[in-house]
Design a protein around this motif. Sequence first.
Motif, PDB file in Angstrom:
ATOM      1  N   CYS A  54       0.819  -1.218   0.000  1.00  0.00           N
ATOM      2  CA  CYS A  54       0.000   0.000   0.000  1.00  0.00           C
ATOM      3  C   CYS A  54       0.854   1.270   0.000  1.00  0.00           C
ATOM      4  O   CYS A  54       0.353   2.360  -0.230  1.00  0.00           O
ATOM      5  N   SER A  56       2.067   2.951   2.370  1.00  0.00           N
ATOM      6  CA  SER A  56       1.875   3.887   3.479  1.00  0.00           C
ATOM      7  C   SER A  56       3.198   4.149   4.190  1.00  0.00           C
ATOM      8  O   SER A  56       3.466   5.265   4.647  1.00  0.00           O
ATOM      9  N   CYS A  57       4.031   3.103   4.277  1.00  0.00           N
ATOM     10  CA  CYS A  57       5.327   3.255   4.956  1.00  0.00           C
ATOM     11  C   CYS A  57       6.205   4.256   4.220  1.00  0.00           C
ATOM     12  O   CYS A  57       6.880   5.076   4.832  1.00  0.00           O
ATOM     13  N   VAL A  99       9.093   0.341  -1.544  1.00  0.00           N
ATOM     14  CA  VAL A  99       8.424  -0.958  -1.567  1.00  0.00           C
ATOM     15  C   VAL A  99       8.455  -1.451  -3.004  1.00  0.00           C
ATOM     16  O   VAL A  99       8.147  -0.698  -3.923  1.00  0.00           O
ATOM     17  N   CYS A 199       1.907   1.452   8.995  1.00  0.00           N
ATOM     18  CA  CYS A 199       1.552   0.211   8.298  1.00  0.00           C
ATOM     19  C   CYS A 199       0.203  -0.330   8.781  1.00  0.00           C
ATOM     20  O   CYS A 199       0.047  -0.696   9.929  1.00  0.00           O
ATOM     21  N   PRO A 200      -0.787  -0.397   7.897  1.00  0.00           N
ATOM     22  CA  PRO A 200      -2.108  -0.851   8.304  1.00  0.00           C
ATOM     23  C   PRO A 200      -2.137  -2.345   8.611  1.00  0.00           C
ATOM     24  O   PRO A 200      -2.976  -2.812   9.359  1.00  0.00           O
ATOM     25  N   LEU A 204       4.926  -4.730   9.675  1.00  0.00           N
ATOM     26  CA  LEU A 204       6.123  -4.323  10.403  1.00  0.00           C
ATOM     27  C   LEU A 204       5.816  -4.390  11.896  1.00  0.00           C
ATOM     28  O   LEU A 204       4.940  -3.680  12.368  1.00  0.00           O
TER      29      LEU A 204
HETATM   30  S1  SF4 Z   1       4.999  -2.635   4.822  1.00  0.00           S
HETATM   31 FE1  SF4 Z   1       2.912  -2.081   5.532  1.00  0.00          FE
HETATM   32  S2  SF4 Z   1       2.744   0.099   4.961  1.00  0.00           S
HETATM   33 FE2  SF4 Z   1       4.470  -0.722   3.779  1.00  0.00          FE
HETATM   34  S3  SF4 Z   1       3.560  -1.373   1.831  1.00  0.00           S
HETATM   35 FE3  SF4 Z   1       3.545  -3.180   3.178  1.00  0.00          FE
HETATM   36  S4  SF4 Z   1       1.504  -3.174   4.137  1.00  0.00           S
HETATM   37 FE4  SF4 Z   1       1.828  -1.112   3.275  1.00  0.00          FE
END
Ligand code: SF4
Lengths: 317, 177
Positions: A54, A56-57, A99, A199-200, A204
């Motif tokens: 996603c 978000s990180c 990512v 991170c949803p 992590l």
């Molecule tokens: S580590 Fe968590 S925040 Fe980062 S891409 Fe993966 S699910 Fe999303």
Amino acid sequence: MNKLLNRRNFLKGGLATTAAAAVLKNSDTQAAGHFDGYPDSMGVLVDLTRCVGCRSCEAACNKEQQLPEPAKPYDDFSVFDEMHHGQKRRTDETRYTVVNRYDVPEIDHPLFRKIQCNHCAEPACLTSCFVNAYTKTPEGAVIYNPKVCVGCRNCMIACPFYIPTFKFSHAFTPRIMKCIFCYDTRLKDGKAPACVEACPQEALTFGKRTEVLEMGKQRIRMTPGKYVNHVYGEHEVGGTAWMYLSSVPFDKVGLDTHLPNEPIIYSVKDFLAMVPMVLTIWPGLFVGFHLLATRKDKIKELEDAKNKKNDEKEEQV
Amino acid sequence: MRTRKKILRTALALAVGTIFIAPSQIWCMDASDAPESVTIDLMAELYGPVEFDHLMHTDVASCQDCHHQTTGGEVTDPSCARCHRGTDEGDSVGCSECHVTDRFNATNVKALEDPQLYHFDKPGLKGAYHINCIGCHKTVDGPTGCQDCHTMTDAGEKMFSTGKHAPAKGTSSSGHH
Ligand code: SF4
Ligand code: SF4
């Protein structure tokens, strides 16, 4: 061992005299033997079976570290198709974490892996830096002092994970840029880094390194068949603070599975013995690290070739 | 959290009712006791609250798929039953009764050092929701993109450098991938 790991005052006093002292320290610490890492070091367990890509990180890191605006929004997933010189995206001076997507033929959905500094227990970047710009803190973060850095790029070459990069915004003020585990703004106050908080999926997991390692082992034990039976980073290059769980062999998600279990410092020991001459043999230094780097790649090539052969054999069987 | 109060009230009413019928038995909820909709506003800063259509989900999943061991029924999983049979934990229904909102704050992380702690890898609330929802949605081809369930707030758009805060040359996608 603290001497080895905290050598920030290196440039205080005259460069040459301090250099001599620090060099002596180096040889001392080598004799002192193996360092098992700070006992209270924090760590992060990255569970690749949970990551959904996603980003978000990435977004959280960008804001926390006040990095420049990204080329594309963080909810734009076309970045997963980007290739640069045949390689997936890498960390650089504008992004301490990225990512990437890995399409593994054996499974029906893509996997994602977040890349950042793994905060080694005995960091190769630190040991390779002769002006001691790096510090491994007791909390587990590998941080650096950009003011001391002379821009020689040794750390860039020494890092087994290809993490440190440089910003040459000004020809005379090179600056190392890499993930610092949010040390200044969070970790030193006991807080989880921004990416972890964002991170949803709890892909992590933050905690004491020993605890998150235990969690990793428990997840492997409690869900048989779900994971490869190994926590990547438990032993690799002497252990890292960031560790990984995966459902597929780690090389399928871009992790180097041929790294030694000893810290990189041991494989460059002979080379480090030359360090006392460092100020007189500048060119030699660079050649040494170049050899080291090419050797790292050579080993990998050989191993890859070997694996390929094995794979082919297996296919025939 | 109006809805949560409603659940608690229903639960209380049920519990009181049950005492007269079967004093020794633990009360139990089923799908008809469930609230129609649940507002989840855990990440309200970056995303607006999610109106979770609870009723619809009771048609497509069983209560235990999400409320594992905690619908107020008798604990059945043998490994859970070892400790939780006939205890309060079996009576808790809401996710947040066990899953904490700030799993990685210093206090919660420190608490993990207790060697007697058995559930030392229990997901936090945000993790519990997402692992559960997305995990299931992946297997039944349900929506999995962030913005399939969430509407981004302005703060969210800022964080993700998107929408009004998109980089000049960038393009935004819908949150599907
Ligand atoms: S580590 Fe968590 S925040 Fe980062 S891409 Fe993966 S699910 Fe999303
Ligand atoms: S991953 Fe690389 S940059 Fe990070 S601590 Fe280890 S050697 Fe240094």
